[in-house]
Scaffold this motif. Structure first.
Motif, PDB file in Angstrom:
ATOM      1  N   SER A 103       5.885   5.508   2.451  1.00  0.00           N
ATOM      2  CA  SER A 103       5.137   6.704   2.088  1.00  0.00           C
ATOM      3  C   SER A 103       3.801   6.244   1.539  1.00  0.00           C
ATOM      4  CB  SER A 103       5.879   7.507   1.018  1.00  0.00           C
ATOM      5  OG  SER A 103       7.078   8.033   1.528  1.00  0.00           O
ATOM      6  N   VAL A 104       2.725   6.765   2.123  1.00  0.00           N
ATOM      7  CA  VAL A 104       1.370   6.421   1.668  1.00  0.00           C
ATOM      8  C   VAL A 104       0.664   7.693   1.228  1.00  0.00           C
ATOM      9  CG1 VAL A 104       1.153   4.331   3.065  1.00  0.00           C
ATOM     10  CG2 VAL A 104       0.459   6.512   4.022  1.00  0.00           C
ATOM     11  N   ALA A 105      -0.244   7.531   0.291  1.00  0.00           N
ATOM     12  CA  ALA A 105      -0.944   8.678  -0.288  1.00  0.00           C
ATOM     13  C   ALA A 105      -1.764   9.432   0.750  1.00  0.00           C
ATOM     14  CB  ALA A 105      -1.843   8.214  -1.426  1.00  0.00           C
ATOM     15  N   ASN A 106      -1.721  10.733   0.625  1.00  0.00           N
ATOM     16  CA  ASN A 106      -2.566  11.637   1.407  1.00  0.00           C
ATOM     17  C   ASN A 106      -3.069  12.717   0.450  1.00  0.00           C
ATOM     18  OD1 ASN A 106      -3.880  13.029   3.475  1.00  0.00           O
ATOM     19  ND2 ASN A 106      -2.020  14.058   4.160  1.00  0.00           N
ATOM     20  N   GLU A 107      -3.702  12.276  -0.620  1.00  0.00           N
ATOM     21  CA  GLU A 107      -4.154  13.171  -1.690  1.00  0.00           C
ATOM     22  C   GLU A 107      -5.067  14.278  -1.180  1.00  0.00           C
ATOM     23  OE1 GLU A 107      -3.003  13.224  -4.731  1.00  0.00           O
ATOM     24  OE2 GLU A 107      -1.895  11.350  -4.654  1.00  0.00           O
ATOM     25  N   ALA A 108      -5.875  13.990  -0.180  1.00  0.00           N
ATOM     26  CA  ALA A 108      -6.820  14.979   0.345  1.00  0.00           C
ATOM     27  C   ALA A 108      -6.141  16.004   1.249  1.00  0.00           C
ATOM     28  CB  ALA A 108      -7.945  14.271   1.096  1.00  0.00           C
ATOM     29  N   GLY A 109      -4.860  15.802   1.561  1.00  0.00           N
ATOM     30  CA  GLY A 109      -4.145  16.738   2.416  1.00  0.00           C
ATOM     31  C   GLY A 109      -4.664  16.750   3.841  1.00  0.00           C
ATOM     32  N   LEU A 110      -5.013  15.578   4.344  1.00  0.00           N
ATOM     33  CA  LEU A 110      -5.557  15.467   5.698  1.00  0.00           C
ATOM     34  C   LEU A 110      -4.537  15.892   6.741  1.00  0.00           C
ATOM     35  CD1 LEU A 110      -7.249  11.957   5.356  1.00  0.00           C
ATOM     36  CD2 LEU A 110      -8.313  14.209   5.075  1.00  0.00           C
ATOM     37  N   SER A 111      -5.001  16.425   7.842  1.00  0.00           N
ATOM     38  CA  SER A 111      -4.128  16.759   8.961  1.00  0.00           C
ATOM     39  C   SER A 111      -3.665  15.459   9.616  1.00  0.00           C
ATOM     40  CB  SER A 111      -4.888  17.605   9.984  1.00  0.00           C
ATOM     41  OG  SER A 111      -5.854  16.801  10.646  1.00  0.00           O
ATOM     42  N   PRO A 112      -2.583  15.509  10.391  1.00  0.00           N
ATOM     43  CA  PRO A 112      -2.152  14.294  11.083  1.00  0.00           C
ATOM     44  C   PRO A 112      -3.251  13.686  11.961  1.00  0.00           C
ATOM     45  CG  PRO A 112      -0.397  15.895  11.109  1.00  0.00           C
ATOM     46  CD  PRO A 112      -1.602  16.598  10.551  1.00  0.00           C
ATOM     47  N   GLY A 156       0.768  -1.237   0.000  1.00  0.00           N
ATOM     48  CA  GLY A 156       0.000   0.000   0.000  1.00  0.00           C
ATOM     49  C   GLY A 156       0.796   1.281   0.000  1.00  0.00           C
ATOM     50  N   GLY A 157       2.004   1.265  -0.483  1.00  0.00           N
ATOM     51  CA  GLY A 157       2.790   2.490  -0.533  1.00  0.00           C
ATOM     52  C   GLY A 157       4.166   2.227  -1.100  1.00  0.00           C
TER      53      GLY A 157
END
Length: 162
Positions: free
Chosen positions: A79-88, A60-61
């Motif tokens: 490294s995994v996707a965070n396309e939505a730019g979510l906060s930690p 998955g990354g």
């Protein structure tokens, strides 16, 4: 018990008690290498004298998995996707972490969670940067916590992205 058998049993017991953990067996100076994930720019220092075996890609990354020679501990750099730019905080919540977390720290740039399961400490740190969460996941024997503390700290503190 005859003397030879008694001597053999005693020798085996001494060898078993003296059998070192991966960290106790490590040289006085630990060899560190800067590991980079080319696809994402994540980078971290890894102790190659402790994690001596590559275990391929994480699921998955992007990144790599590493094992101690006796497989008692493992390290994943991912490294995994965070396309939505979510906060930690939101990213962590969406991963549904297990119950019973012993240590949790969440900042605007990263999160760290850790606990004990089945006699092993699991440690997870993710730095969120751009489209990715750059993470290190470390599992090691809970009985060896003190020996691992400085190693885990250096791995965690050196996790970065370009």
């Amino acid at each position: 018990m005859d003397l030879r058998r008694h001597s053999l049993v005693l020798t085996i017991a001494v060898v078993m008690l003296a059998a070192p953990s991966p960290l106790r067996a490590a040289p006085a100076t630990i060899d560190w290498v800067r590991y980079s994930v080319p696809e994402t720019g994540a980078a971290v220092d890894i102790p190659t004298s402790i994690f001596t075996e590559s275990a391929g890609q994480p699921e998955g990354g992007y990144g790599g998995r590493f094992l101690t020679s006796d497989r008692r501990a493992d390290l994943t750099v991912q490294s995994v996707a965070n396309e939505a730019g979510l906060s930690p905080a939101v990213f962590l919540a969406r991963k549904n972490p297990p119950q019973g977390i012993v240590y949790k720290r969440v900042t605007p740039r990263f999160f760290v969670v850790s606990s004990v399961r089945n006699g092993r400490i699991w440690y997870n740190r993710c730095n969120l940067a751009g489209r990715f969460a750059h993470c290190v996941l470390i599992n090691y024997p809970a009985a060896e916590k003190r020996q691992w503390d400085s190693v885990v700290t250096r791995i965690s503190n050196t996790l970065a992205s370009r």
